[in-house]
Design a protein around this motif. Structure first.
Motif, PDB file in Angstrom:
ATOM      1  N   ILE A   1       0.838  -1.204   0.000  1.00 16.85           N
ATOM      2  CA  ILE A   1       0.000   0.000   0.000  1.00 16.85           C
ATOM      3  C   ILE A   1       0.873   1.255   0.000  1.00 16.85           C
ATOM      4  O   ILE A   1       0.675   2.158  -0.810  1.00 16.85           O
ATOM      5  CB  ILE A   1      -0.982  -0.001   1.206  1.00 16.85           C
ATOM      6  N   GLY A   2       1.874   1.298   0.888  1.00 15.32           N
ATOM      7  CA  GLY A   2       2.734   2.481   0.956  1.00 15.32           C
ATOM      8  C   GLY A   2       3.733   2.578  -0.182  1.00 15.32           C
ATOM      9  O   GLY A   2       4.230   3.658  -0.488  1.00 15.32           O
ATOM     10  N   THR A   3       4.045   1.455  -0.817  1.00 17.09           N
ATOM     11  CA  THR A   3       5.069   1.472  -1.865  1.00 17.09           C
ATOM     12  C   THR A   3       4.487   1.635  -3.265  1.00 17.09           C
ATOM     13  O   THR A   3       5.071   2.308  -4.109  1.00 17.09           O
ATOM     14  CB  THR A   3       5.899   0.162  -1.835  1.00 17.09           C
TER      15      THR A   3
ATOM     16  N   GLU B   1       4.620 -22.415   7.201  1.00 17.98           N
ATOM     17  CA  GLU B   1       3.764 -21.692   6.238  1.00 17.98           C
ATOM     18  C   GLU B   1       4.010 -20.187   6.293  1.00 17.98           C
ATOM     19  O   GLU B   1       4.008 -19.506   5.272  1.00 17.98           O
ATOM     20  CB  GLU B   1       2.291 -21.995   6.521  1.00 17.98           C
ATOM     21  N   VAL B   2       4.233 -19.666   7.513  1.00 16.83           N
ATOM     22  CA  VAL B   2       4.532 -18.232   7.658  1.00 16.83           C
ATOM     23  C   VAL B   2       5.824 -17.903   6.912  1.00 16.83           C
ATOM     24  O   VAL B   2       5.898 -16.934   6.152  1.00 16.83           O
ATOM     25  CB  VAL B   2       4.631 -17.840   9.157  1.00 16.83           C
ATOM     26  N   LEU B   3       6.854 -18.745   7.110  1.00 14.62           N
ATOM     27  CA  LEU B   3       8.147 -18.495   6.460  1.00 14.62           C
ATOM     28  C   LEU B   3       8.033 -18.615   4.939  1.00 14.62           C
ATOM     29  O   LEU B   3       8.619 -17.824   4.194  1.00 14.62           O
ATOM     30  CB  LEU B   3       9.200 -19.473   6.994  1.00 14.62           C
ATOM     31  N   GLU B   4       7.230 -19.593   4.502  1.00 12.71           N
ATOM     32  CA  GLU B   4       7.070 -19.792   3.054  1.00 12.71           C
ATOM     33  C   GLU B   4       6.362 -18.579   2.428  1.00 12.71           C
ATOM     34  O   GLU B   4       6.745 -18.079   1.370  1.00 12.71           O
ATOM     35  CB  GLU B   4       6.259 -21.075   2.823  1.00 12.71           C
ATOM     36  N   ARG B   5       5.319 -18.097   3.127  1.00 10.75           N
ATOM     37  CA  ARG B   5       4.568 -16.952   2.596  1.00 10.75           C
ATOM     38  C   ARG B   5       5.437 -15.677   2.621  1.00 10.75           C
ATOM     39  O   ARG B   5       5.429 -14.903   1.666  1.00 10.75           O
ATOM     40  CB  ARG B   5       3.289 -16.764   3.404  1.00 10.75           C
ATOM     41  N   ASP B   6       6.227 -15.501   3.703  1.00 17.36           N
ATOM     42  CA  ASP B   6       7.158 -14.354   3.759  1.00 17.36           C
ATOM     43  C   ASP B   6       8.086 -14.380   2.553  1.00 17.36           C
ATOM     44  O   ASP B   6       8.297 -13.354   1.903  1.00 17.36           O
ATOM     45  CB  ASP B   6       8.062 -14.443   4.996  1.00 17.36           C
ATOM     46  N   ALA B   7       8.662 -15.561   2.296  1.00 20.34           N
ATOM     47  CA  ALA B   7       9.648 -15.674   1.215  1.00 20.34           C
ATOM     48  C   ALA B   7       8.992 -15.332  -0.119  1.00 20.34           C
ATOM     49  O   ALA B   7       9.565 -14.609  -0.942  1.00 20.34           O
ATOM     50  CB  ALA B   7      10.230 -17.080   1.182  1.00 20.34           C
ATOM     51  N   ARG B   8       7.760 -15.829  -0.332  1.00 19.90           N
ATOM     52  CA  ARG B   8       7.090 -15.557  -1.604  1.00 19.90           C
ATOM     53  C   ARG B   8       6.735 -14.076  -1.709  1.00 19.90           C
ATOM     54  O   ARG B   8       6.927 -13.443  -2.752  1.00 19.90           O
ATOM     55  CB  ARG B   8       5.845 -16.436  -1.722  1.00 19.90           C
TER      56      ARG B   8
ATOM     57  N   PRO C   1       7.076  -6.347  -4.325  1.00 17.18           N
ATOM     58  CA  PRO C   1       7.472  -7.193  -3.193  1.00 17.18           C
ATOM     59  C   PRO C   1       7.202  -6.486  -1.868  1.00 17.18           C
ATOM     60  O   PRO C   1       7.172  -5.252  -1.816  1.00 17.18           O
ATOM     61  CB  PRO C   1       8.976  -7.392  -3.402  1.00 17.18           C
ATOM     62  N   LEU C   2       7.018  -7.304  -0.823  1.00 15.91           N
ATOM     63  CA  LEU C   2       6.804  -6.732   0.509  1.00 15.91           C
ATOM     64  C   LEU C   2       8.099  -6.113   1.019  1.00 15.91           C
ATOM     65  O   LEU C   2       9.116  -6.794   1.137  1.00 15.91           O
ATOM     66  CB  LEU C   2       6.355  -7.840   1.472  1.00 15.91           C
ATOM     67  N   ARG C   3       8.040  -4.816   1.315  1.00 19.06           N
ATOM     68  CA  ARG C   3       9.177  -4.113   1.937  1.00 19.06           C
ATOM     69  C   ARG C   3       8.638  -2.806   2.494  1.00 19.06           C
ATOM     70  O   ARG C   3       7.623  -2.294   2.009  1.00 19.06           O
ATOM     71  CB  ARG C   3      10.306  -3.863   0.929  1.00 19.06           C
TER      72      ARG C   3
END
Ligand code: C5P
Length: 199
Positions: free
Chosen positions: A107-109, A146-153, A161-163
């Motif tokens: 949203i912010g990016t 699952e949390v780690l997998e979703r973070d990585a994706r 990308p999420l940042r």
């Protein structure tokens, strides 16, 4: 008044709770943008067609909060044409009169780079997995995986990308109560409203 609050961060960091609380506190409308991607993933079939034809009824399904729906969402969210199909709806929501809070990953990016307030809400993967496990139950080790997998994706995809945005206020909720995290978010928004002469 147009006043957009962008709240981004990884899964189960507390974005949803903080977003709902600040929306209620300031009387802003709230859009959980993850729900859009969850609904697209849940529809099955061609995700681009699903994103283009998304309706209110799709968002009201009661099976969108599961781990499986989260995984399906993060897969369709990596498809650029899916993201493109959802941009206008989100931007229109952000510019509605009276203020809006949108929570998501970009949203912010990407969606609202000019948002009045940008928060990046995060927490350690273990803390986030524990919160998700308290909410959904199941096998704790699998929830963490699952949390780690979703973070990585979400962090590794080429498109949006999420940042954290460069001008985002980072809120690490690992060792914070939800009340403290909400208070901090409210303080950031209050300061911005005051600077605009709307406090
Ligand atoms: O926030 P939530 O867990 O409901 O989001 C589900 C998935 O949707 C995320 O893992 C992410 O892949 C995608 N998403 C996104 N951009 C957003 C919101 C969600 O890519 N603004």
């Amino acid at each position: 008044m147009i006043f957009t609050v962008a709240i981004d961060g990884p899964a189960a960091a507390g974005k949803g709770t903080i977003s709902r609380a600040v929306a209620a506190r300031f009387g802003f409308a709230h859009l959980d943008t993850g729900l859009l991607y969850r609904a697209v993933g849940a529809k099955g079939g061609d995700p681009v067609a699903a994103a283009r034809g998304l309706t209110e009824a799709d968002l009201a399904r009661d099976d969108l909060r599961t781990l499986a729906a989260g995984q399906a969402a993060s897969k369709v969210a990596a498809v650029p044409a899916v993201r493109a199909a959802l941009v206008e709806f989100q931007r229109r929501f952000a510019r509605r009169n009276g203020g809006a809070v949108l929570d998501g990953r970009d949203i912010g990016t990407v969606i609202c780079p000019d948002a009045a307030v940008k928060l990046y809400v995060t927490a350690s993967p273990e803390t986030r997995a524990h919160r998700r496990w308290l909410e959904l139950g199941g096998d704790a080790a699998q929830v963490l995986a699952e949390v780690l997998e979703r973070d990585a994706r979400d962090m590794g995809r080429a498109d949006a990308p999420l940042r954290p945005a460069e001008d985002a206020v980072v809120l690490d909720t690992t060792d914070m109560t939800i009340d403290a995290a909400v208070a901090r978010a409210v303080a950031v928004i209050d300061a911005r409203l005051a600077a605009r002469g709307q406090g």
